[in-house]
Design a protein around this motif. Structure first.
Motif, mmCIF file in Angstrom:
data_model
loop_
_atom_site.group_PDB
_atom_site.id
_atom_site.type_symbol
_atom_site.label_atom_id
_atom_site.label_comp_id
_atom_site.label_asym_id
_atom_site.label_seq_id
_atom_site.Cartn_x
_atom_site.Cartn_y
_atom_site.Cartn_z
ATOM 1 N N TYR A 64 0.804 -1.234 0.000
ATOM 2 C CA TYR A 64 0.000 0.000 0.000
ATOM 3 C C TYR A 64 0.835 1.282 0.000
ATOM 4 C CZ TYR A 64 -4.024 3.014 1.051
ATOM 5 O OH TYR A 64 -5.004 3.984 1.006
ATOM 6 N N MET A 65 1.982 1.286 0.700
ATOM 7 C CA MET A 65 2.782 2.514 0.812
ATOM 8 C C MET A 65 3.756 2.708 -0.351
ATOM 9 S SD MET A 65 3.268 2.827 4.950
ATOM 10 C CE MET A 65 4.022 4.449 4.868
ATOM 11 N N ASP B 149 9.008 3.290 -2.039
ATOM 12 C CA ASP B 149 10.044 3.504 -1.013
ATOM 13 C C ASP B 149 9.789 2.696 0.252
ATOM 14 O OD1 ASP B 149 8.125 6.079 -0.855
ATOM 15 O OD2 ASP B 149 8.864 5.635 1.146
ATOM 16 N N PHE C 76 -10.420 -4.176 -2.125
ATOM 17 C CA PHE C 76 -9.593 -3.212 -2.869
ATOM 18 C C PHE C 76 -8.755 -3.871 -3.972
ATOM 19 C CE2 PHE C 76 -9.812 -1.682 1.634
ATOM 20 C CZ PHE C 76 -10.794 -0.723 1.415
ATOM 21 N N LEU D 44 -10.991 -2.082 -10.126
ATOM 22 C CA LEU D 44 -10.343 -1.596 -11.349
ATOM 23 C C LEU D 44 -9.659 -0.249 -11.141
ATOM 24 C CD1 LEU D 44 -12.823 -2.474 -14.248
ATOM 25 C CD2 LEU D 44 -10.556 -3.457 -13.815
ATOM 26 N N ALA E 104 -4.402 5.651 5.242
ATOM 27 C CA ALA E 104 -5.236 6.124 4.137
ATOM 28 C C ALA E 104 -4.302 6.754 3.103
ATOM 29 C CB ALA E 104 -6.283 7.109 4.639
ATOM 30 N N LEU E 105 -3.776 7.936 3.449
ATOM 31 C CA LEU E 105 -2.882 8.643 2.520
ATOM 32 C C LEU E 105 -1.600 8.943 3.295
ATOM 33 C CD1 LEU E 105 -2.663 9.972 -0.286
ATOM 34 C CD2 LEU E 105 -3.649 12.042 0.733
ATOM 35 N N THR E 106 -0.530 8.243 2.973
ATOM 36 C CA THR E 106 0.674 8.336 3.805
ATOM 37 C C THR E 106 1.573 9.498 3.362
ATOM 38 O OG1 THR E 106 1.696 6.598 2.449
ATOM 39 C CG2 THR E 106 0.584 5.910 4.468
ATOM 40 N N GLU F 86 6.766 9.458 -0.536
ATOM 41 C CA GLU F 86 6.701 9.519 -1.997
ATOM 42 C C GLU F 86 5.858 8.389 -2.586
ATOM 43 O OE1 GLU F 86 7.820 12.584 -3.632
ATOM 44 O OE2 GLU F 86 7.830 10.895 -5.050
ATOM 45 N N GLY F 87 6.065 7.178 -2.059
ATOM 46 C CA GLY F 87 5.391 5.992 -2.575
ATOM 47 C C GLY F 87 3.876 6.042 -2.462
ATOM 48 N N ASP G 64 2.179 5.866 -5.709
ATOM 49 C CA ASP G 64 2.222 4.648 -6.526
ATOM 50 C C ASP G 64 0.842 4.014 -6.659
ATOM 51 O OD1 ASP G 64 4.875 4.692 -7.246
ATOM 52 O OD2 ASP G 64 5.545 3.617 -5.464
ATOM 53 N N PHE G 65 0.137 3.894 -5.537
ATOM 54 C CA PHE G 65 -1.178 3.237 -5.577
ATOM 55 C C PHE G 65 -2.285 4.075 -4.915
ATOM 56 C CE2 PHE G 65 2.098 -0.192 -5.116
ATOM 57 C CZ PHE G 65 2.116 -0.548 -6.458
ATOM 58 N N GLN G 66 -1.985 4.719 -3.797
ATOM 59 C CA GLN G 66 -3.024 5.374 -2.994
ATOM 60 C C GLN G 66 -3.801 6.441 -3.753
ATOM 61 O OE1 GLN G 66 -1.087 6.750 0.623
ATOM 62 N NE2 GLN G 66 0.068 4.843 0.765
ATOM 63 N N LYS H 76 -4.102 6.570 -7.084
ATOM 64 C CA LYS H 76 -4.584 6.107 -8.394
ATOM 65 C C LYS H 76 -6.112 6.060 -8.392
ATOM 66 C CE LYS H 76 -0.764 5.174 -10.765
ATOM 67 N NZ LYS H 76 -0.003 6.251 -10.093
ATOM 68 N N LEU H 77 -6.697 6.383 -9.532
ATOM 69 C CA LEU H 77 -8.154 6.412 -9.623
ATOM 70 C C LEU H 77 -8.752 5.010 -9.682
ATOM 71 C CD1 LEU H 77 -8.989 9.336 -12.093
ATOM 72 C CD2 LEU H 77 -9.484 9.204 -9.635
ATOM 73 N N VAL H 78 -9.659 4.746 -8.759
ATOM 74 C CA VAL H 78 -10.438 3.507 -8.775
ATOM 75 C C VAL H 78 -11.850 3.958 -9.126
ATOM 76 C CG1 VAL H 78 -11.270 1.578 -7.409
ATOM 77 C CG2 VAL H 78 -8.982 2.499 -6.983
ATOM 78 N N LEU I 119 -7.859 5.703 -4.804
ATOM 79 C CA LEU I 119 -7.883 4.527 -3.930
ATOM 80 C C LEU I 119 -8.033 4.900 -2.451
ATOM 81 C CD1 LEU I 119 -7.573 1.481 -3.378
ATOM 82 C CD2 LEU I 119 -5.081 1.792 -3.475
ATOM 83 N N TYR I 120 -7.289 5.926 -1.988
ATOM 84 C CA TYR I 120 -7.371 6.251 -0.550
ATOM 85 C C TYR I 120 -8.772 6.708 -0.165
ATOM 86 C CZ TYR I 120 -7.147 11.344 -1.249
ATOM 87 O OH TYR I 120 -7.424 12.645 -1.598
ATOM 88 N N GLN J 291 -11.520 5.531 -1.643
ATOM 89 C CA GLN J 291 -12.289 4.274 -1.593
ATOM 90 C C GLN J 291 -12.058 3.578 -0.257
ATOM 91 O OE1 GLN J 291 -14.463 3.129 -3.564
ATOM 92 N NE2 GLN J 291 -14.112 4.016 -5.593
ATOM 93 N N VAL J 292 -10.803 3.630 0.199
ATOM 94 C CA VAL J 292 -10.472 3.015 1.485
ATOM 95 C C VAL J 292 -11.268 3.685 2.608
ATOM 96 C CG1 VAL J 292 -8.606 2.819 3.197
ATOM 97 C CG2 VAL J 292 -8.196 2.138 0.813
#
Lengths: 273, 273
Positions: A125-126, A129, A156, A160, B146-148, B151-152, B155-157, B159-161, B166-167, B169-170
């Protein structure tokens, strides 16, 4: 341990079995509770009885942390016992760690250097790094959660993100990270129909596969789509093996269960030759 | 501890400061290394000097695990010291755990019952059944990533779901989980511009906010969008406070830094009245 060593051990033993050492004192044979360190005594007996059928052992750290300092001591003794007596065995700390860079480095050092595990599981998730500090260790392996075996995987992981599910984005993105050749991935056996798609993204990576047995996954289905020419799978079984009996014959019963799985695996490997 | 207790302590102290106890033996004053348990000695001095300015302490478990059994003992002594001497303080095990249901239960028991923390941080990737075992504990709190602040996070948090990141949605999905009133969330101060959107989804939940200070986040910006009528924020500072000096005056220097932050917080709280 190098990946080549792991593959050679798999081919020698005709097994890609990983035994999950998730030790719960309420489930071990009662007579062991009199021992000074029942968890370690249990693990030692299980390892001695099953090692010829298994290529990997995977203690889940939660089961050890649950017993506080005593539990950590049992974990330390277990990994030392494996490294001293069975150095050919691949060891996995199932810890699912992940934190910001300098903090992840701490976890990596703890599991790889201090405890001497060959690999550790991490959560994605993070992002980059949080995982790269693990990847920096030579001949150590980082096993990242991709598609897990539990119900919550659908919350999750399978959502998509653009045109691809999140777990596929995780697979794809992680290939670009520094030292990504040290990555393996967790993919649950309960999702066998996903393996074909997964192999399109990571054709050669090793997959650690929980969920066969107690959780309902099928070994045959997993292998049908997941096997690579170097096998590329470590299939984990915990409860089905270590709690095969609650009596004094627990180690023998565990060996029988492990042997059954090894024979199933051998048959599958023979079949694809 | 109940949320009401936490809020009352915040209002009494006019502070929503959380001190991160991320103890690295290479950074503590050298004279402490002669002590039997330098980590605990360091923590005890920091806690005694800063407790009137802080409402929460947050040891990150990675820093303790890195020292093996000794480290776990220091963690145990630190949480016991806090619970015995400052029971009004909110304690956070920054462990970022998460596993399948029955395994998450183990972690929850370890941190809430055995160690006696008021809260623990968890990772959302494995979904509902990996978090609900933590939520089941009464008057304990589960702080989900949720949102860390790193930098990373991108990468995923972010991104549009579907139509939402994503964060988000979480945040949204977790509100439907059983006992979700026991949830708090980690949102990094380095992403202050996201707080307004976050408050639309979770208007009242407490947010644990790392990244102020060393990582570059601004307290004012965070408060502008993040504050609620019950404050709803715990702003963490680790290195900026605990390593304010490497000399014998380290505790005094830490107190001064903590006091400066508390005064900034008081000014902000006064300003919104």
């Amino acid at each position: 341990m190098t990946t080549a060593n792991l593959i050679s051990e798999i081919k020698k033993k005709q097994s890609f079995l990983c035994v999950g050492l998730d030790v719960d004192l309420e489930k071990v044979p009662e007579f062991l509770l009199k021992e000074e360190d029942p968890i370690f005594s249990f693990n030692k007996a299980i390892i001695d009885a099953t090692h010829q059928y298994a290529v990997a052992y995977k203690p889940n750290t939660a089961f050890y942390e649950a017993y506080g300092l005593k539990g950590w001591r049992s974990l330390e003794k277990t990994i030392n016992y494996l490294n001293e007596n069975y150095p050919e065995i691949f060891t996995i700390a199932d810890a699912k760690r992940g934190d910001i860079g300098n903090t992840s480095s701490r976890y990596a050092k703890a599991f790889f250097e201090d405890l001497g595990f060959d690999s550790v599981t991490v959560a994605p998730y993070m992002g980059k790094d949080s995982v790269e500090p693990f990847l920096a260790f030579e001949n150590k392996h980082t096993i990242m959660l991709a598609l897990t075996s539990n119900e919550g995987a659908f919350d999750f992981q399978t959502k998509l993100v653009g045109e691809k599910e999140l777990y596929k984005q995780v697979l794809k993105t992680s290939k670009k990270w520094r030292n990504s050749e040290n990555l393996m991935y967790v993919v649950g056996a309960t999702k066998a129909e996903f393996f074909a798609d997964i192999r399109k993204i990571i054709p050669h990576s090793f997959l650690l596969v929980p969920g066969v047995g107690a959780q309902g996954g099928s070994l045959k289905e997993v292998c049908k789509y997941g096997l690579t020419e170097n096998v590329g799978l470590l299939v984990n079984s915990s409860r089905g093996i270590i709690y095969a009996s609650k009596d004094t014959d627990f180690a023998k019963a565990a060996a029988q269960e492990a042997k059954n799985m090894q024979l199933d695996m051998k048959a599958i490997l023979d079949g694809v030759r």
